[in-house]
Write an enzyme that holds these catalytic residues in place. Structure first.
Site, PDB file in Angstrom:
ATOM      1  CE1 TYR A 193      11.863  -3.935  -6.465  1.00 24.43           C
ATOM      2  CE2 TYR A 193      10.122  -4.279  -4.864  1.00 24.43           C
ATOM      3  CZ  TYR A 193      10.552  -4.251  -6.170  1.00 24.43           C
ATOM      4  OH  TYR A 193       9.690  -4.523  -7.180  1.00 24.43           O
ATOM      5  N   GLY A 205       1.705   0.182  -5.142  1.00 24.47           N
ATOM      6  CA  GLY A 205       0.532  -0.662  -5.348  1.00 24.47           C
ATOM      7  C   GLY A 205      -0.137  -0.319  -6.648  1.00 24.47           C
ATOM      8  CB  CYS A 233      -0.899   0.066   1.232  1.00 24.35           C
ATOM      9  SG  CYS A 233      -2.043  -1.272   1.365  1.00 24.35           S
ATOM     10  CB  CYS A 238      12.947 -10.416   5.398  1.00 25.98           C
ATOM     11  SG  CYS A 238      13.693  -8.818   5.049  1.00 25.98           S
ATOM     12  CG  ASN A 256       1.763   0.795   3.831  1.00 26.94           C
ATOM     13  OD1 ASN A 256       1.756  -0.379   3.481  1.00 26.94           O
ATOM     14  ND2 ASN A 256       2.861   1.532   3.815  1.00 26.94           N
ATOM     15  N   GLY A 257       0.277  -1.632   5.750  1.00 26.49           N
ATOM     16  CA  GLY A 257       0.917  -2.472   6.771  1.00 26.49           C
ATOM     17  C   GLY A 257       0.167  -3.760   7.008  1.00 26.49           C
TER      18      GLY A 257
END
Lengths: 487, 487, 487, 487
Positions: free
Chosen positions: D253, D36, D8, D445, D111-112
């Site tokens: 990114y 998005g 988002c 991650c 967003n999230g």
């Protein structure tokens, strides 16, 4: 030529095994398309898993072969056609309503209007519920879901929810294992069921939809009855004691002539209306003409009883559809001409009896009378298959507001003058029981005697007016992309 | 319930001054929509400058208010509706055909088929012409353009071109300053004109379109006549000596019942057909039922002459449109049920006389007979308002190929058996002059006597088959984007 | 950030046997999409039979898997992408142009503009030809068709037609048995060919499209050369003596940097332009920034030659597409901000060398200079990879009209002031041969020396202005239904 | 060339008076489109009344001038762009989420991802709530609505609801009188605000969107901070104590290079990543090439630190959009060629350092390495701007499942071999704090250290698989009508 709209048609099928259930629902909805043209949807139950497709548009537009193929096979399915009273063709209001709750998945289709929608909604919101639409059907879905939390079965949850509803509802609920059909205790809206030769059960708003899928009619769903269909058969339960008062306007206008509702053929009811009018308001005339489509059957009845020849005096343009945009103001007078044309050779020089189903504002019938006179009719005697409209309906019929109803402001004599008819006769209210020989019917729009208590709806607020503008814009600029608009 | 298609309807208007000419053409085409549903177009002449909009779809879909507004005002306009026999709804075949040549601009609309299209096209190609469509109308446009190079006026060019045409053509040509209407010397296809109260002249395929725009009918265009409309009025010229043989099938099936063609009311012709059938094939029966829509008028005539009650025995689903996709093979038997339903109360236990306009393959009527028998009809006596189809039409009617015409292979008795009827009577060819009392009519599809010499069309080649597949795909995948496909 | 448009890209493939030829053309056109975004089309030759699909939109939008599947297999195919200079995205102007004449079927794709279009068209119309579009390509199709009537072979017809053409044309013609590629004797527009590992020959406007389909580059088509591909291989013929003057603007702006045209890498030519600018207009600075996308390579060259660091000083919004609608007048100043943003950390407090490919009106570059200054750039020194635009192009480049070209009215010093730059340097015309080291190039837009005789186009008339309005409307109201609009 | 998706972008504006607020949101969303691309929406508050339009598609497609005009003016507005992880472009999942509850109307953009979504949802359902979507954002809306029943103000309701959330949320809530922006106490997702010259406040996911509307950046919203904007100004409150751990992958990114997040320029962070890689994994080479777009900045950094020339070695096809359909299996090898082409003159015969942002499955980068080698690169040394992906993200990043992550199964040496690179270097985890010099970042991650407790999501069931099939179908058959599909 009526300006009155009903809001829905429902259809369901339950088979013993997995097969093409989308096909029958598609054909069934095609047969019920007259009950709603704004949007439509089908939900399929395939081995306990429910999926749905719904969209603005006619059944034949929405359910392309590709969409039908992808909906796939199943053992049960329900479908819905809807006339949109609020927000235009907003697909958010389309049904089936899908509920995906931890206590159970469900698809629901609904025809009718609740008389206590306002209270129910307020109470649910106090408990934190969020509504996504303005439709009564979402309230029904919420109630069933809440009752489901404390009920041993889906049918018990439906029964408990139904007891909290007041008003008109012909419902079909699809759970992962059962199809449940309910008709309210007043049996306002029609609902019947039948069986195909292969054993599949079919439920539909009108019997014409059973014919369309080759199912034999079993019987109407009774007032307050709940039918539970599962793999093994059908059980009959009751959600409340019924004292049926079916809507008489289904016979006058809504239903298809080839349907039989609560044992009465719609076609025959209309012929009887014509005969009763001939008795009540006889007149010397040369030809009887019906306003197509709904006035034709009554015209045949009048002609027969009065021994006056019937003829096709008005030809309807069968291509006028949702795309027809009214002409600009300057040509307003012209607009009925596009939809109807008088058949000069049938009416010129004649005294015409003209039959229509009802009068709302009087504007349309006035133009039709002019059309006949311009085509050479010497006299036009107007006969109407229903009493004057005087009261609003709270059970799902979208009649105009009282200030627009011509009969609220004028006597029949005045109306005849206004519309240019040489005489005018409404079907007397006292004859309605002869037209539709049932013990009781709801005729509240004529006599104001509502079978249930009523709570008035709040008037629409500023926001909804805005919304209306936006919706209209979108219909206009893009018939294909029908975006979801939210308040 | 007929499978026969005609290819076009034309409409034109010429006013003395600049005004809304798109509105009248829009309403006129709406009234002619039954003559072609695949695509439509309107060309406007505004102060000598021609512009056009055409698209696949129904008139009401294509001509949105925005499109109409942008086409703007003008002093003349022509429009066209088309049934697409080749290439489906390919908009390339849509009309008006626009020619933008250094020797003149022109918009052309055309109804009919040429019997010498093959020779004319070959000759033009030898001179280097490139054709963009397979339609006869493009040939006509080419001939007029070529004659225009050496003619003193557009009407002279049209006249010279017309002399090279053999077959059916009802044409309207719009040049920057004139509107020219031509009907071929055999007057195969209808064409009439009238005038609005404000003086504007209107030309249309059928008189019902004059009614739709409030114009008074003046008269039919005569065989071989050319009318030239300009600012000051109308002149009548002739493109060839006429011996009119109007198409009798216009009365039987094509035209709207409220039209009057060459002085004969279509509605009355159909009632007469019913009466003639009652005389020719009387039968003891309880009710007369017409196959909607075209069989209704004849059923009224039969009922009247035979003194048997008329009733609405079949109800047509008015929502079956272009979007209706035939069911899968397994349900093929079912398909007529979707379109038609028998009205049980009207036919159960009765001997029924069933009236239809014509029989092509016999499949549909066979299903209708079954429908009635399943609804309880004791007997079904089939009466057809035309003689058996035995020959192809070269003048614009798209009948099936001979190998599919049931009457080419079976006697009436055999056909009755095949379709399940208890008896069958075709309107005798010898009675056609009573149904349509004109000196001569073209009835070549019944008796093979063609009013002109004929050159057979070459059969469709591999390429066109491919094209067909591609077209169908596109209709399927995307109803909104209608791409242009070319060979 | 250029406002200059070229009109076309062409691609063709010829295989020894029937296979998927649509796939390669699809990928080839994807690689050539920068040469035209308005509409596109593909024609396939399958065993002598030609069919085509073309539509407004980008390659990826138009050629859905379903459309590609239905176009089917073949042994040859051609495709086209087009930038629409007239009539917007009118699909009528899309290519391939399909000709279906008794003397032969043909598909034709064309990149370029004719300098003698007006005379050729007038002559053809005098012989009765009717044109359906305003495009030069239809003239070429007509000439080939007419020559075909008297030529022994299609390649002879193409050769004879080519001799009548003056100007720029890179053509591919598909006949039922051959694919023919032609590049005009001046070789204005690029055209090259290659071969896939499986032996199939591929022809394309740019070598990047050969890469996209995995074909090895063989060589550029020579000036005046005609290549004839059939099942057995390729033959080289000539349509006229060539003295090549390839368009230098292909290197400056049009072509993709990964293409190699007439032996010159576009990427390297742009780096050289940067280096030449650094020599011609050195400046003391802290960072070199290119206007994306076409200024980046030159910026790298400048940075390298001037020993100033290169950085990404401007970020382009990669989602700005055809759907981007300019903001309302009040926000006009803002519009470049939507497309580009300055990278503050890269330019703040620095002296910036800004490289762009060319200047047309000067409006856009002025806004970019402001953007950099607002982001803190202390100085902005503008360097342009081409000389000033002073003359119109008649060979397919759509530059603005002279009254809008800033260089026609102002000196470089004035322009620097107008756009807010601290200095401005155009690539000197005398250096162009170093940027693109070919014997001759066409640089008429800079120096007015046209390699052919020129005939001016007539100005657009009232009608075309109308058309324009209508087109815009339709783009606006409905992005999906792109109707065909005709004069 | 990354296969990782975030879900988002949010944008909001609050003005002191009624004016065009849709315009700024439109431009803001355009600038955030990279966050998005599936669907988008805007809600406007006009004098206390909220309305919304949302639809599948890019901002420029959905918000045509007509739609923007009809949304009208207002004093506040919020917008959202969304990447759809479930159900494809199903517009039901689009935001703003509109709540129309008796206790208050509200529009919400989010967003999230929540780490405790499962528990929260289960608890709400137990109380009878019905969810219409699978999105976390609907849970947030429900919680706020429920807290609103017992809170004195909307900001208090938001604060109480926020205390029940665990995980990532950057929220903007529009009530009839206030705009409220909240960033979670870990500040996982970016959120900043600024002010236009006219005093209007603007909130956005990234600072590039402030630039796009000409607003000056004020500061990032702090961890756990809630900003309340009303007519008079802005107040800062806190929903919880913050210990910020912003997502490092935003820098690697997600974010646009021209954004500055929590004080760090994304562009500079990427250049630093390149420099750090040059230090950690130096190599003798001739040219440094970045994979566009996200590898370019790091390649510039590597080139600078290693004193190796940077060049454009890969050209990206800028027309590859959502419409790009992967080629059939036979051509699978080919597909990267369509999106990227190697610039032969830049790499042939050279030792290439190739920079990309990250590796997921390794398939794409393997093809890019092949592309360079086929174009003549002698060696390809791969350098990655992030450590290997080893763990799933629960805060809104849609990385592939572990079984597909190449780094979970192979060592860097093995991966180099698999993708064909001559060497491979990942940015060491220990250098991340130099790339993004913040006290703490979330890099779970890479290292599996999650800043919050986690509850695993249930795996997708049979139903959702079905749904997926249906969605795909619809995208395919009709790009324009995007129907709502429901379970």
């Amino acid at each position: 030529m009526n300006e009155i709209h009903e809001e829905c048609g429902v259809f369901g099928i339950a088979c013993g095994s997995t097969q093409d259930v989308v096909g029958p629902v598609y054909y069934g909805l095609y047969a019920l398309q007259h009950r709603g043209q704004e949007n439509c949807g089908i939900a399929v139950c395939d081995d306990g898993c429910l999926h749905c497709y719904k969209q603005a548009g006619l059944v034949g537009e929405v359910f392309s072969p590709a969409v039908r193929a992808q909906l796939g096979q199943g053992n049960m399915a329900v479908g819905h056609v809807r006339y949109g009273t609020t927000g235009g063709s907003d697909v958010r209001n389309a049904q089936p309503i899908m509920v995906n709750h931890k206590n159970g998945r469900m698809a629901l289709v609904h025809n009718g209007n609740l008389a206590n929608a306002g209270q129910l909604r307020a109470k649910l919101e106090e408990r934190g519920a969020i509504f996504h639409t303005a439709s009564d059907s979402e309230i029904v879905a919420y109630l069933i879901t809440q009752e489901r939390l404390k009920s041993p079965s889906i049918e018990e949850a439906v029964r408990r929810a139904a007891r909290r509803l007041r008003g008109a509802y012909s419902l079909i609920v699809l759970s992962p294992t059962k199809m449940i059909a309910v008709r309210d205790p007043h049996a306002f809206r029609p609902l019947c069921f039948g069986r195909r030769a292969d054993g599949a059960f079919v439920v539909a708003s009108e019997s014409c939809a059973l014919d369309a899928v080759g199912a034999s009619f079993i019987r109407d769903v009774k007032a307050g009855e709940m039918l539970v269909f599962d793999g093994s058969g059908v059980r009959s339960l009751f959600v409340g004691g019924g004292r049926p008062t079916p809507c008489i306007f289904e016979y006058i206008y809504f239903a298809r002539p080839d349907s039989v509702i609560d044992g009465i053929s719609v076609h025959e009811a209309r012929r009887r209306a014509g005969r009763l009018l001939a008795e009540a308001y006889p007149v010397k005339a040369d030809v009887v003409v019906g306003v197509p489509d709904s006035g034709i059957d009554a015209a045949l009845g009048y002609a027969e009883a009065a021994h006056i020849p019937f003829d096709t005096g008005l030809v309807k343009n069968k291509y006028i559809g949702r795309t027809f945009i009214e002409p600009a103001a300057a040509q307003r007078q012209n607009d009925v001409r596009i939809k109807l044309n008088a058949l000069r050779s049938a009416v010129a020089g004649k005294r015409v009896v003209l039959i229509d189903d009802s009068i709302v504002r009087g504007t349309t019938i006035g133009k039709i009378v002019s059309l006949l006179k311009e085509a050479g009719a010497r006299q036009v005697h107007l006969r109407i298959c229903s009493p004057p409209f005087l009261f609003p309906c709270y059970y799902g019929t979208d009649i105009d507001s009282r200030e627009n109803l011509i009969a609220c402001k004028h006597s029949p004599e005045e109306i005849a003058k206004i519309v240019g008819a040489d005489s005018l006769g409404y079907l007397p209210g006292g004859k309605l029981h002869k037209m539709v020989p049932l013990p009781r019917t709801c005729r509240a729009c004529f006599d104001g005697k509502y079978p249930t208590r009523i709570c008035e709806n709040a008037s629409k607020d500023k926001f909804e007016q805005k919304l209306g503008v936006l919706s209209r814009l979108q219909e206009d600029t893009s018939a294909t992309a029908r975006p979801s608009i939210q308040e």
